[in-house]
Design a protein around this motif. Sequence first.
Motif, PDB file in Angstrom:
ATOM      1  N   PRO A   1       0.818  -1.216   0.000  1.00  0.00           N
ATOM      2  CA  PRO A   1       0.000   0.000   0.000  1.00  0.00           C
ATOM      3  C   PRO A   1       0.853   1.268   0.000  1.00  0.00           C
ATOM      4  O   PRO A   1       2.009   1.259   0.424  1.00  0.00           O
ATOM      5  CB  PRO A   1      -0.810  -0.104   1.292  1.00  0.00           C
ATOM      6  N   ILE A   2       0.266   2.336  -0.484  1.00  0.00           N
ATOM      7  CA  ILE A   2       0.873   3.660  -0.403  1.00  0.00           C
ATOM      8  C   ILE A   2       0.365   4.269   0.903  1.00  0.00           C
ATOM      9  O   ILE A   2      -0.847   4.359   1.113  1.00  0.00           O
ATOM     10  CB  ILE A   2       0.459   4.538  -1.598  1.00  0.00           C
ATOM     11  N   ILE A   3       1.288   4.671   1.775  1.00  0.00           N
ATOM     12  CA  ILE A   3       0.906   5.199   3.089  1.00  0.00           C
ATOM     13  C   ILE A   3       1.210   6.685   3.129  1.00  0.00           C
ATOM     14  O   ILE A   3       2.284   7.127   2.722  1.00  0.00           O
ATOM     15  CB  ILE A   3       1.650   4.461   4.222  1.00  0.00           C
ATOM     16  N   ALA A   4       0.238   7.457   3.628  1.00  0.00           N
ATOM     17  CA  ALA A   4       0.397   8.906   3.700  1.00  0.00           C
ATOM     18  C   ALA A   4      -0.323   9.438   4.931  1.00  0.00           C
ATOM     19  O   ALA A   4      -1.182   8.771   5.500  1.00  0.00           O
ATOM     20  CB  ALA A   4      -0.178   9.553   2.447  1.00  0.00           C
ATOM     21  N   ALA A   5       0.038  10.641   5.316  1.00  0.00           N
ATOM     22  CA  ALA A   5      -0.635  11.336   6.416  1.00  0.00           C
ATOM     23  C   ALA A   5      -1.655  12.297   5.819  1.00  0.00           C
ATOM     24  O   ALA A   5      -1.505  12.735   4.675  1.00  0.00           O
ATOM     25  CB  ALA A   5       0.390  12.104   7.245  1.00  0.00           C
ATOM     26  N   PRO A   6      -2.701  12.634   6.561  1.00  0.00           N
ATOM     27  CA  PRO A   6      -3.660  13.628   6.065  1.00  0.00           C
ATOM     28  C   PRO A   6      -2.928  14.916   5.679  1.00  0.00           C
ATOM     29  O   PRO A   6      -2.028  15.369   6.373  1.00  0.00           O
ATOM     30  CB  PRO A   6      -4.579  13.850   7.257  1.00  0.00           C
ATOM     31  N   GLY A   7      -3.304  15.477   4.539  1.00  0.00           N
ATOM     32  CA  GLY A   7      -2.678  16.695   4.041  1.00  0.00           C
ATOM     33  C   GLY A   7      -1.539  16.452   3.071  1.00  0.00           C
ATOM     34  O   GLY A   7      -1.104  17.372   2.382  1.00  0.00           O
ATOM     35  N   ASP A   8      -1.040  15.211   2.994  1.00  0.00           N
ATOM     36  CA  ASP A   8       0.061  14.899   2.075  1.00  0.00           C
ATOM     37  C   ASP A   8      -0.428  14.886   0.630  1.00  0.00           C
ATOM     38  O   ASP A   8      -1.613  14.678   0.343  1.00  0.00           O
ATOM     39  CB  ASP A   8       0.645  13.515   2.371  1.00  0.00           C
ATOM     40  N   ASP A   9       0.516  15.073  -0.283  1.00  0.00           N
ATOM     41  CA  ASP A   9       0.289  14.847  -1.706  1.00  0.00           C
ATOM     42  C   ASP A   9       0.881  13.475  -2.005  1.00  0.00           C
ATOM     43  O   ASP A   9       1.997  13.178  -1.571  1.00  0.00           O
ATOM     44  CB  ASP A   9       0.982  15.902  -2.547  1.00  0.00           C
ATOM     45  N   VAL A  10       0.142  12.635  -2.715  1.00  0.00           N
ATOM     46  CA  VAL A  10       0.622  11.281  -3.003  1.00  0.00           C
ATOM     47  C   VAL A  10       0.556  10.990  -4.490  1.00  0.00           C
ATOM     48  O   VAL A  10      -0.181  11.623  -5.235  1.00  0.00           O
ATOM     49  CB  VAL A  10      -0.179  10.198  -2.238  1.00  0.00           C
ATOM     50  N   ILE A  11       1.337   9.999  -4.883  1.00  0.00           N
ATOM     51  CA  ILE A  11       1.278   9.462  -6.245  1.00  0.00           C
ATOM     52  C   ILE A  11       0.939   7.988  -6.121  1.00  0.00           C
ATOM     53  O   ILE A  11       1.597   7.251  -5.392  1.00  0.00           O
ATOM     54  CB  ILE A  11       2.612   9.649  -6.983  1.00  0.00           C
ATOM     55  N   LEU A  12      -0.111   7.575  -6.817  1.00  0.00           N
ATOM     56  CA  LEU A  12      -0.464   6.160  -6.893  1.00  0.00           C
ATOM     57  C   LEU A  12       0.186   5.637  -8.184  1.00  0.00           C
ATOM     58  O   LEU A  12      -0.323   5.862  -9.276  1.00  0.00           O
ATOM     59  CB  LEU A  12      -1.977   5.977  -6.916  1.00  0.00           C
ATOM     60  N   PRO A  13       1.326   4.948  -8.051  1.00  0.00           N
ATOM     61  CA  PRO A  13       2.087   4.529  -9.233  1.00  0.00           C
ATOM     62  C   PRO A  13       1.346   3.479 -10.056  1.00  0.00           C
ATOM     63  O   PRO A  13       0.788   2.526  -9.519  1.00  0.00           O
ATOM     64  CB  PRO A  13       3.372   3.934  -8.645  1.00  0.00           C
ATOM     65  N   CYS A  14       1.374   3.678 -11.366  1.00  0.00           N
ATOM     66  CA  CYS A  14       0.750   2.729 -12.287  1.00  0.00           C
ATOM     67  C   CYS A  14       1.317   3.004 -13.673  1.00  0.00           C
ATOM     68  O   CYS A  14       1.334   4.148 -14.117  1.00  0.00           O
ATOM     69  CB  CYS A  14      -0.763   2.922 -12.275  1.00  0.00           C
ATOM     70  N   ARG A  15       1.786   1.941 -14.332  1.00  0.00           N
ATOM     71  CA  ARG A  15       2.314   2.126 -15.687  1.00  0.00           C
ATOM     72  C   ARG A  15       1.976   0.924 -16.556  1.00  0.00           C
ATOM     73  O   ARG A  15       1.816  -0.185 -16.072  1.00  0.00           O
ATOM     74  CB  ARG A  15       3.806   2.395 -15.680  1.00  0.00           C
ATOM     75  N   VAL A  16       1.865   1.201 -17.842  1.00  0.00           N
ATOM     76  CA  VAL A  16       1.594   0.154 -18.826  1.00  0.00           C
ATOM     77  C   VAL A  16       2.923  -0.477 -19.227  1.00  0.00           C
ATOM     78  O   VAL A  16       3.899   0.220 -19.493  1.00  0.00           O
ATOM     79  CB  VAL A  16       0.891   0.737 -20.075  1.00  0.00           C
ATOM     80  N   ASP A  17       2.952  -1.795 -19.247  1.00  0.00           N
ATOM     81  CA  ASP A  17       4.140  -2.528 -19.661  1.00  0.00           C
ATOM     82  C   ASP A  17       3.754  -3.495 -20.769  1.00  0.00           C
ATOM     83  O   ASP A  17       2.819  -4.271 -20.594  1.00  0.00           O
ATOM     84  CB  ASP A  17       4.733  -3.293 -18.468  1.00  0.00           C
TER      85      ASP A  17
ATOM     86  N   LEU B   1      -3.700   0.380  -3.267  1.00  0.00           N
ATOM     87  CA  LEU B   1      -4.297   0.646  -1.960  1.00  0.00           C
ATOM     88  C   LEU B   1      -3.633   1.872  -1.346  1.00  0.00           C
ATOM     89  O   LEU B   1      -2.410   1.928  -1.228  1.00  0.00           O
ATOM     90  CB  LEU B   1      -4.130  -0.561  -1.038  1.00  0.00           C
ATOM     91  N   LEU B   2      -4.453   2.854  -0.963  1.00  0.00           N
ATOM     92  CA  LEU B   2      -3.968   4.045  -0.285  1.00  0.00           C
ATOM     93  C   LEU B   2      -4.398   3.968   1.171  1.00  0.00           C
ATOM     94  O   LEU B   2      -5.590   3.808   1.457  1.00  0.00           O
ATOM     95  CB  LEU B   2      -4.528   5.314  -0.933  1.00  0.00           C
ATOM     96  N   VAL B   3      -3.429   4.076   2.071  1.00  0.00           N
ATOM     97  CA  VAL B   3      -3.708   4.084   3.500  1.00  0.00           C
ATOM     98  C   VAL B   3      -3.369   5.477   4.017  1.00  0.00           C
ATOM     99  O   VAL B   3      -2.204   5.898   3.963  1.00  0.00           O
ATOM    100  CB  VAL B   3      -2.885   3.010   4.249  1.00  0.00           C
ATOM    101  N   VAL B   4      -4.387   6.205   4.477  1.00  0.00           N
ATOM    102  CA  VAL B   4      -4.176   7.522   5.062  1.00  0.00           C
ATOM    103  C   VAL B   4      -4.195   7.341   6.571  1.00  0.00           C
ATOM    104  O   VAL B   4      -5.226   7.020   7.150  1.00  0.00           O
ATOM    105  CB  VAL B   4      -5.243   8.532   4.598  1.00  0.00           C
ATOM    106  N   ASP B   5      -3.032   7.520   7.178  1.00  0.00           N
ATOM    107  CA  ASP B   5      -2.842   7.249   8.605  1.00  0.00           C
ATOM    108  C   ASP B   5      -2.460   8.542   9.324  1.00  0.00           C
ATOM    109  O   ASP B   5      -1.404   9.109   9.044  1.00  0.00           O
ATOM    110  CB  ASP B   5      -1.743   6.194   8.765  1.00  0.00           C
ATOM    111  N   PRO B   6      -3.287   9.010  10.259  1.00  0.00           N
ATOM    112  CA  PRO B   6      -2.967  10.254  10.961  1.00  0.00           C
ATOM    113  C   PRO B   6      -1.679  10.163  11.775  1.00  0.00           C
ATOM    114  O   PRO B   6      -1.060  11.183  12.073  1.00  0.00           O
ATOM    115  CB  PRO B   6      -4.155  10.492  11.884  1.00  0.00           C
ATOM    116  N   ASP B   7      -1.245   8.958  12.110  1.00  0.00           N
ATOM    117  CA  ASP B   7      -0.020   8.784  12.896  1.00  0.00           C
ATOM    118  C   ASP B   7       1.222   8.582  12.028  1.00  0.00           C
ATOM    119  O   ASP B   7       2.317   8.417  12.545  1.00  0.00           O
ATOM    120  CB  ASP B   7      -0.169   7.577  13.839  1.00  0.00           C
TER     121      ASP B   7
END
Length: 197
Positions: free
Chosen positions: A55-71, A161-167
């Motif tokens: 999963p991609i883990i981030a805190a509230p307020g972060d900017d995230v990139i959900l990686p995905c590419r065609v191969d 999967l994006l997990v936004v975790d305040p901690d």
Amino acid sequence: MCLTPFFSHFGENLSEAEPVWLRKSSCCYMIHIYNNFMNSLVFPGNYQLIVPPEPIIAAPGDDVILPCRVDPDWNAMEKTVEWFRPHLRAPGPQKRVEYVYVHRFRKMDRDMMMETYIQRTSLSEGLRHGDVSLRIHNVSLEDNGRFRCFIPNLSIEAEVLLVVDPDFVKMTTAETVPQRTSPTPDEETIRTGESAG
């Protein structure tokens, strides 16, 4: 092998005004056209979407990139790319998909997107090379969950999967990273879980 019979309606109607090289090598010219045509076709079974298994883990307020590419690499610039939340459906009898981001005709299709994502999402600048990663700005707890990328032209999809975790506290480049020294055999045993002897 000459493909002139396959392209006979092209090759036999060459006018006298056409260059000599074209008339004398019409078979080779037709093979070149055939090869270009075959290279422009899309065979969906040959492509896949590559996403991270974790999963991609981030805190509230972060900017995230959900990686995905065609191969292998595939130019998605003029194609349709859809990102959506598989568990979210619009209310009502049609239960249509609620899109996080829709790329059509070289631009964002705002009419298809959920209001909350219009100002906060964008696609990677690497569309020409198959990078269809989704950027989400200012994530919140409501963004927690699965995001699915779907490319209709190739009939392929994948989930991130994006997990936004305040901690969650991310390490920034401003923090100092301790220098690594060569471990003793006892330290190596603890790090890898293998016995040294």
